[in-house]
Design a protein around this motif. Structure first.
Motif, PDB file in Angstrom:
ATOM      1  N   GLN A 153      40.620  55.063  39.459  1.00 23.59           N
ATOM      2  CA  GLN A 153      41.345  54.425  40.560  1.00 23.59           C
ATOM      3  C   GLN A 153      42.396  53.492  39.972  1.00 23.59           C
ATOM      4  O   GLN A 153      42.076  52.637  39.144  1.00 23.59           O
ATOM      5  CB  GLN A 153      40.394  53.629  41.467  1.00 23.59           C
ATOM      6  CG  GLN A 153      39.269  54.439  42.089  1.00 23.59           C
ATOM      7  CD  GLN A 153      39.767  55.430  43.127  1.00 23.59           C
ATOM      8  OE1 GLN A 153      40.927  55.364  43.574  1.00 23.59           O
ATOM      9  NE2 GLN A 153      38.903  56.352  43.531  1.00 23.59           N
ATOM     10  N   THR A 154      43.641  53.631  40.406  1.00 24.16           N
ATOM     11  CA  THR A 154      44.744  52.834  39.838  1.00 24.16           C
ATOM     12  C   THR A 154      45.389  51.912  40.864  1.00 24.16           C
ATOM     13  O   THR A 154      46.466  51.376  40.635  1.00 24.16           O
ATOM     14  CB  THR A 154      45.803  53.760  39.238  1.00 24.16           C
ATOM     15  OG1 THR A 154      46.298  54.644  40.262  1.00 24.16           O
ATOM     16  CG2 THR A 154      45.241  54.580  38.092  1.00 24.16           C
ATOM     17  N   VAL A 186      47.826  57.877  27.583  1.00 27.70           N
ATOM     18  CA  VAL A 186      46.418  58.274  27.545  1.00 27.70           C
ATOM     19  C   VAL A 186      46.095  59.174  28.730  1.00 27.70           C
ATOM     20  O   VAL A 186      45.479  60.238  28.585  1.00 27.70           O
ATOM     21  CB  VAL A 186      45.510  57.026  27.542  1.00 27.70           C
ATOM     22  CG1 VAL A 186      44.069  57.410  27.861  1.00 27.70           C
ATOM     23  CG2 VAL A 186      45.575  56.317  26.210  1.00 27.70           C
ATOM     24  N   LEU A 187      46.508  58.765  29.924  1.00 27.85           N
ATOM     25  CA  LEU A 187      46.228  59.573  31.108  1.00 27.85           C
ATOM     26  C   LEU A 187      46.909  60.925  31.024  1.00 27.85           C
ATOM     27  O   LEU A 187      46.373  61.941  31.480  1.00 27.85           O
ATOM     28  CB  LEU A 187      46.674  58.825  32.367  1.00 27.85           C
ATOM     29  CG  LEU A 187      45.919  57.528  32.672  1.00 27.85           C
ATOM     30  CD1 LEU A 187      46.487  56.871  33.926  1.00 27.85           C
ATOM     31  CD2 LEU A 187      44.433  57.781  32.842  1.00 27.85           C
ATOM     32  N   SER A 188      48.078  60.962  30.420  1.00 26.37           N
ATOM     33  CA  SER A 188      48.810  62.219  30.273  1.00 26.37           C
ATOM     34  C   SER A 188      48.041  63.216  29.417  1.00 26.37           C
ATOM     35  O   SER A 188      48.093  64.421  29.662  1.00 26.37           O
ATOM     36  CB  SER A 188      50.192  61.951  29.654  1.00 26.37           C
ATOM     37  OG  SER A 188      50.906  63.149  29.454  1.00 26.37           O
ATOM     38  N   GLY A 189      47.312  62.699  28.412  1.00 26.83           N
ATOM     39  CA  GLY A 189      46.604  63.591  27.494  1.00 26.83           C
ATOM     40  C   GLY A 189      45.131  63.740  27.769  1.00 26.83           C
ATOM     41  O   GLY A 189      44.436  64.443  27.059  1.00 26.83           O
ATOM     42  N   ALA A 190      44.631  63.061  28.814  1.00 30.46           N
ATOM     43  CA  ALA A 190      43.182  63.047  29.042  1.00 30.46           C
ATOM     44  C   ALA A 190      42.748  63.876  30.236  1.00 30.46           C
ATOM     45  O   ALA A 190      41.592  63.822  30.638  1.00 30.46           O
ATOM     46  CB  ALA A 190      42.707  61.600  29.226  1.00 30.46           C
ATOM     47  N   GLY A 191      43.673  64.619  30.828  1.00 32.66           N
ATOM     48  CA  GLY A 191      43.304  65.446  31.972  1.00 32.66           C
ATOM     49  C   GLY A 191      43.134  64.668  33.249  1.00 32.66           C
ATOM     50  O   GLY A 191      42.513  65.148  34.198  1.00 32.66           O
ATOM     51  N   GLU A 192      43.671  63.441  33.325  1.00 28.48           N
ATOM     52  CA  GLU A 192      43.606  62.628  34.531  1.00 28.48           C
ATOM     53  C   GLU A 192      44.918  62.752  35.311  1.00 28.48           C
ATOM     54  O   GLU A 192      45.931  63.208  34.780  1.00 28.48           O
ATOM     55  CB  GLU A 192      43.372  61.156  34.169  1.00 28.48           C
ATOM     56  CG  GLU A 192      42.086  60.890  33.412  1.00 28.48           C
ATOM     57  CD  GLU A 192      40.836  60.982  34.286  1.00 28.48           C
ATOM     58  OE1 GLU A 192      40.991  61.131  35.527  1.00 28.48           O
ATOM     59  OE2 GLU A 192      39.729  60.923  33.733  1.00 28.48           O
ATOM     60  N   ALA A 193      44.883  62.320  36.560  1.00 32.35           N
ATOM     61  CA  ALA A 193      46.119  62.252  37.335  1.00 32.35           C
ATOM     62  C   ALA A 193      47.078  61.276  36.659  1.00 32.35           C
ATOM     63  O   ALA A 193      46.687  60.173  36.266  1.00 32.35           O
ATOM     64  CB  ALA A 193      45.817  61.792  38.760  1.00 32.35           C
TER      65      ALA A 193
END
Length: 755
Positions: free
Chosen positions: A405-406, A447-454
């Motif tokens: 959640q952001t 990090v989010l770009s490479g971690a499979g997250e939105a």
């Protein structure tokens, strides 16, 4: 389940000269004779190589971590049913032999470990490694009841996991010594024998000192010391120990009655020497000798044995099967040996008792007991890996972490960037912005770009990048740090640490950002801002820069600087470290775990084991300090900052430390494959959710907000930029880790997010 057909043995192996090598080879040959396909993974020491027989299919250089991983691949791909590990301190590389976990943690078959030594008072490191090994083992084999007792009392191992299987012995007839004496040139002598690799703990000097008293009662006595000097002793001191013993012989005037045979003999010749002795003696000096192959072999050939009461001898020679004398007691050992040499009926009766008692120890029978233990381990493995619906699992998975959640992060940003502070959850404009937090936010976006997250909204990522660009002061070649709400810079250059952290974010952005254009921007600015780091004196700035270089290092100058920075950290720990203070500085501060993380990641990428080992060593020490008495994660409190060489204070605790610990533990897990690092990372993340000193969650799961830390009596209700970014980076890492099937980097690779 089909019978066990393929077994691999890990340990020293002949022709390497040591007792473990003899044991491993003997056990392998005994198992192979039972129509089982066997293979040996042999340990090599100090860069040595050996002319191994065909049974050795894989070799490990004890200090090369990559060899352990490669051996695990060999065993997994070979589809062995069971692995039999021979464990002795000193065989494996790393602290207390911890490198072996890089192999064990990757295996897909059960492990049965034979412990050749069980320490009653291990050091903290020895205990840690031993506990990890036995945890990774389906069964544990020891050779004495004393070892079983110690495993239960000292290491809390359940009794049903332990097997006591005596040291194997060759099948050999009960014979009188005369024929062998004649063949070996010792006819007309009463022969006392000791054999084995020569080293100071064997007590040979005690036996030499006893020879004059023995000769007074038995003038034909001769003491034969059969065995080469231990290779490690030769490497370090040459033959100084053997020469000192020979000098002692000359000083006592018994040179005609003491024979040194400096040779490592094969089994056939060894059995001939044992056959010709009248009394076998083991005058060892250390009680904590759990097993002795030399004792077992001599006992098994039906010899009258005189020994000091080390643990193995105390059990084997009980009830009149041999004679025990006090440690270092020259008079007692002389009297007992002379008494046996002058009393043939007593000596013969003792021989017969020993031979009869040893028939259950032959290698054929020992092999059958090991095969039974292997089958038990396999059956237990099948039961333990069947989870719900019959799906196989190797190890427990991490408990499902919260959703990403952001919302609070978005609330903490305006069109300039990320605010530093908040009053409760409301952004605090009074304190403006800093490049530290905006660099962390740019790191999070990558990090989010490479971690499979939105992904974060691209416009928000661009805002963080824009802040970093604006912070760059080309005149000073430094990044500014603090900016007021009115967008006025409050300094011309920020701290060394803020510069290093920004380099780190740029390096990761250059590798992972979703935008090709932004990756090129980050690479260019990284190149401009990197050179000045060489003049910095802050270890944390060096560490942050190394983490950036781990993500983006494309020039010869960058490689050279990377080596220089890592060498500086290595130099610091070598200068500061003591047995009780395994660290880079005289005190602990903030972002502590980033220092070992930087060395581990750099060592892995550059293939420099010294970096990795120093990083693991210091992180292990830090992890110990950051554990409270209840076993929960307790980060170094800010009240400790400035203290010198003292245990850290508990408060105030900050999210930054938990995030650093998680990333560092995952880097360590990637380095040596020890699943304990994965557990430590999960434990540090649980701190956010309430597994902490106050049992208070720091996180609002609906918004992703994170409180700024723990005071002595309450959580800090403010939820600033640093805290929310720290939590979200850790959440991304733990969520990615939870998606990994199993917990072995080789089986399910996890790119550690250096965040």
């Amino acid at each position: 389940m089909s019978p066990t057909k393929r077994i691999a043995f890990i340990g020293n192996s002949l022709p390497r000269r040591c007792g473990i090598a003899t044991f491993t080879t003997d056990l392998q040959q005994a198992i192979a004779s039972s129509d089982v396909d066997t293979s040996i993974v042999a340990m090599n020491d100090a860069g040595e190589s050996y002319d191994y027989p065909f049974s050795v299919h894989c070799q490990i250089s004890d200090q090369r971590l990559e060899d352990y991983a490669r051996a695990a691949d060999f065993l997994n791909e070979g589809r062995f049913d069971v692995v039999s590990l021979q464990h002795e301190f000193g065989i494996f590389g790393g602290e207390a032999g911890g490198h072996i976990m890089a192999l064990l943690s990757r295996l897909t078959m059960p492990v049965v470990t034979t412990l050749h030594t069980v320490l009653s008072e291990p050091t903290a490191l020895q205990r840690n490694v031993m506990e990890r090994i036995v945890d990774a083992s389906a069964r544990v084999v020891v050779m004495a009841e004393k070892a079983r007792d110690l495993l239960r009392a000292v290491y809390r191992l359940p009794a049903d996991k332990i097997e006591v299987i005596a040291h194997g012995i060759p099948e050999f007839a009960f014979v009188e010594p005369d024929e062998a004496k004649e063949r070996l040139g010792f006819a007309e002598h009463s022969v006392i024998l000791t054999f084995g690799l020569l080293s100071p703990n064997k007590g040979i000097e005690v036996m030499i000192d006893a020879m004059p008293s023995i000769l007074r009662r038995r003038p034909d006595a001769i003491y034969v010391v059969l065995g080469a000097t231990h290779p490690n002793l030769v490497r370090e001191h040459g033959e100084a120990y053997r020469e000192s013993l020979m000098a002692r012989v000359r000083e006592l005037g018994v040179e005609d009655h003491v024979v040194f045979l400096n040779q490592f003999v094969d089994q056939a010749r060894l059995l001939s020497f044992i056959s010709m002795c009248d009394v076998y003696v083991t005058p060892y000096l250390n009680e904590a000798q759990m097993t002795s192959g030399t004792l077992a072999y001599s006992f098994g050939l039906g010899k009258a044995v005189v020994s000091t009461p080390y643990w193995h001898a105390r059990e084997l020679l009980a009830d009149g099967r041999g004679i025990l004398v006090p440690f270092g007691d020259v008079v007692a050992i002389g009297n007992e040996i002379a008494g046996l040499l002058t009393d043939a009926p007593r000596r013969q009766a003792m021989r017969l008792r020993a031979y009869a008692s040893s028939r259950s120890m032959t290698w054929e029978r020992t092999a059958k007991r090991y095969l039974a233990a292997f089958e038990t381990a396999r059956r237990g493995r099948v039961l333990s890996v069947i989870a719900d619906h019959g799906e196989p699992r190797l190890l427990p998975a991490i408990v499902a972490p919260p959703e990403m959640q952001t919302g609070h992060l978005l609330c903490m940003c305006d069109d300039t960037g990320l605010f530093q502070h908040a009053v409760h959850s409301v952004p605090d404009r009074a304190h403006g912005y800093c490049v530290d937090d905006n660099a962390r936010a740019l790191l999070l976006a990558s990090v989010l770009s490479g971690a499979g997250e939105a992904h974060l909204p691209d416009a928000l990522t661009a805002r963080f990048a824009s802040f970093v660009q604006h912070a760059w002061n080309p005149d000073r070649r430094r990044f500014r740090n603090f900016m007021s709400f009115s967008r006025q810079w409050l300094e011309e250059a920020g701290s060394e640490d803020s510069h290093g952290r920004t380099l780190w974010a740029l390096g990761v952005c250059a590798r992972d950002d979703a935008s090709v254009s932004r990756r090129r921007w980050a690479a260019a600015l990284f190149g401009e801002a990197l050179p000045v780091i060489e003049s910095f004196t802050s270890p944390r700035a060096w560490a942050f820069a190394l983490l950036g270089l781990d993500a983006h290092c494309t020039t010869a100058a960058a490689v050279s600087l990377r080596t220089a920075l890592a060498d500086r950290l290595l130099g610091l720990i070598s200068k500061v470290e003591t047995p009780d203070w395994v660290w880079f500085e005289d005190g602990l501060s903030y972002d502590n775990a980033r220092l070992p993380q930087a060395l581990i990641t750099t060592g892995l990428s550059m293939q420099v084991p010294a970096y990795v080992e120093a990083g693991l060593r210091s992180l292990r020490w830090l992890t110990y300090l950051q554990t409270n008495p209840a076993g929960l994660f307790r980060p170094v409190g800010s009240e400790s900052f400035g203290d010198k060489r003292s245990a850290p204070k508990a408060f105030d605790q900050q999210p930054l430390e938990a995030t650093a610990a998680i990333s560092a533990c995952l880097a360590a897990w990637r380095a040596d494959g020890d699943p304990q690092w994965r557990i430590e990372a999960a434990r540090a993340f649980a701190w956010f959710l309430g597994d902490n000193d106050l049992s208070s969650s720091l996180v609002d799961l609906d918004t992703g907000a994170c409180r700024d830390g723990l005071h002595r009596d309450r959580p800090n209700e403010n939820r600033g930029g640093e805290s929310v970014v720290s939590y979200l980076i850790s959440l991304a890492e733990i969520r990615q880790l939870a998606r990994v099937s199993g917990d072995r980097p080789k089986l399910a690779p996890l790119r550690v997010l250096h965040a």
